[in-house]
Enzyme design. Structure first.
Site, PDB file in Angstrom:
ATOM      1  N   ARG A  41     -15.404  45.776  -1.830  1.00 45.15           N
ATOM      2  CA  ARG A  41     -15.991  45.444  -3.130  1.00 45.15           C
ATOM      3  C   ARG A  41     -17.457  45.102  -2.910  1.00 45.15           C
ATOM      4  NH1 ARG A  41     -16.868  40.970  -6.660  1.00 45.15           N
ATOM      5  NH2 ARG A  41     -16.344  41.450  -8.840  1.00 45.15           N
ATOM      6  N   SER A 110      -7.053  46.061 -12.252  1.00 46.78           N
ATOM      7  CA  SER A 110      -6.997  44.647 -12.621  1.00 46.78           C
ATOM      8  C   SER A 110      -6.401  44.504 -14.016  1.00 46.78           C
ATOM      9  CB  SER A 110      -8.402  44.041 -12.616  1.00 46.78           C
ATOM     10  OG  SER A 110      -8.979  44.106 -11.332  1.00 46.78           O
ATOM     11  N   LYS A 139     -15.343  35.973 -10.263  1.00 43.97           N
ATOM     12  CA  LYS A 139     -15.357  36.441 -11.653  1.00 43.97           C
ATOM     13  C   LYS A 139     -15.848  35.312 -12.558  1.00 43.97           C
ATOM     14  CE  LYS A 139     -13.348  40.575 -11.157  1.00 43.97           C
ATOM     15  NZ  LYS A 139     -13.928  41.853 -11.637  1.00 43.97           N
TER      16      LYS A 139
END
Length: 306
Positions: A41, A110, A139
């Protein structure tokens, strides 16, 4: 042919959490600790640099026999020969990603509520992320879904799901108690001085819950765990045919595990109970339950009424 997916500990890169240490160094420590799926990521690097990172990480994960997933970018996954891609709700659709990647690569997505999980399962996702379970710096601003969504996913979703978001060694037990049997962490692992130790600890908690669940279920139905549940797993890449009895009929199969047998009968997303040699096997354990020649399997479907 892509084998049915199962895993326990999902680790995501996060280079901002370990300044002064290289990505490969940190991820190899996680792999030594038992991480069995890895995601690259990286929201900042240019595409060319991202491809090079993915290629280097793929070399490392391949050494450990662990799948590499690329976040957001199917084209990067293809260029680096990664094993799959992980999508967000605002990214490319699962169907479009499947068209690009083909049937043999992994697609995860997700989800933040049960409706999204159901839609992902219908669309053909191989796994879903369930979270963020707790508030997380990965997040920022995203509302935590809490363990109530974990419990919903455990009750309703047939494909593998992994709980993610703010999970640490301290709160992992709470997430497992809610029904998760796969955990994902970023800062708690890659931001730690000893990622290998954290992974071993989290994996130990996951294994304890899986084994405890199996033992409790066997006791509750007054059945001993069949010998075949403790039989050795076939080595990766082994292909052999065995004869098993499936719902009363003798069948020949190359399936190595109960999960692979269920996939042959297209039961992954169905509401089904599986019994092996007379003992109910929890769905979370299908992927690590080996099949042996002469075994007897019963798949029992739930049928709605009213």
């Amino acid at each position: 042919m892509k084998r049915p997916l199962d895993f326990k500990l999902y680790v995501i890169t996060g280079e901002n959490y370990h300044p002064g240490r290289g990505m490969l160094e940190v991820m190899e420590a996680a792999l030594r600790g038992g991480a069995d799926i890895v995601q690259l990521r990286d929201k900042m690097s240019p595409k060319r640099e991202l491809i090079e990172k993915a290629k280097r990480l793929k070399e490392l994960t391949a050494k450990y026999g662990v799948p590499l997933i690329v976040n957001d970018h199917p084209d990067v996954a293809l260029a680096a020969d990664a094993d799959g891609v992980h999508l967000g709700q605002d990214d490319l659709s699962i169907e479009a990603a499947r068209e690009l990647l083909g049937s043999c690569r992994i697609i995860g997505i997700s989800t933040h509520r049960i409706e999204q999980a159901r839609a992902a399962e219908r669309a053909g996702a191989d796994y879903i992320g369930v979270g963020p379970v707790y508030p997380t710096g990965t997040k920022p601003g995203r509302q935590a879904v809490t363990t109530s969504y974990v419990a919903q996913a455990a009750a309703e979703i047939g494909i593998p799901f992994v709980a993610i978001g703010g999970i640490t060694e301290t709160n992992a037990e709470e997430v497992l108690r809610a029904g998760a049997r796969r955990l994902c962490a970023v800062s708690a692992i890659v931001g730690h001085d000893n990622p290998e130790s954290v992974c071993r600890n989290l994996l130990g908690k996951i294994n304890a819950w899986r084994l405890g669940e199996q033992a409790a279920l066997a006791e509750s139905v007054s059945l001993s765990v069949p010998v075949s549940l403790s039989a050795p797993m076939p080595a990766p890449g082994d292909v052999r045919e065995i004869d098993v009895v499936v719902n009363g009929r003798s069948e020949r199969t190359q399936a190595a595990t109960l999960l692979e047998l269920a996939a042959e009968y297209k039961l992954e997303g169905r509401s089904v109970i599986a019994e092996l040699d007379g003992a109910v096997v929890p769905r979370q354990l299908w992927g690590e339950t080996p099949l042996q020649g002469g075994g007897s399997v019963e798949f029992v479907h739930f049928v709605g009424g009213g």
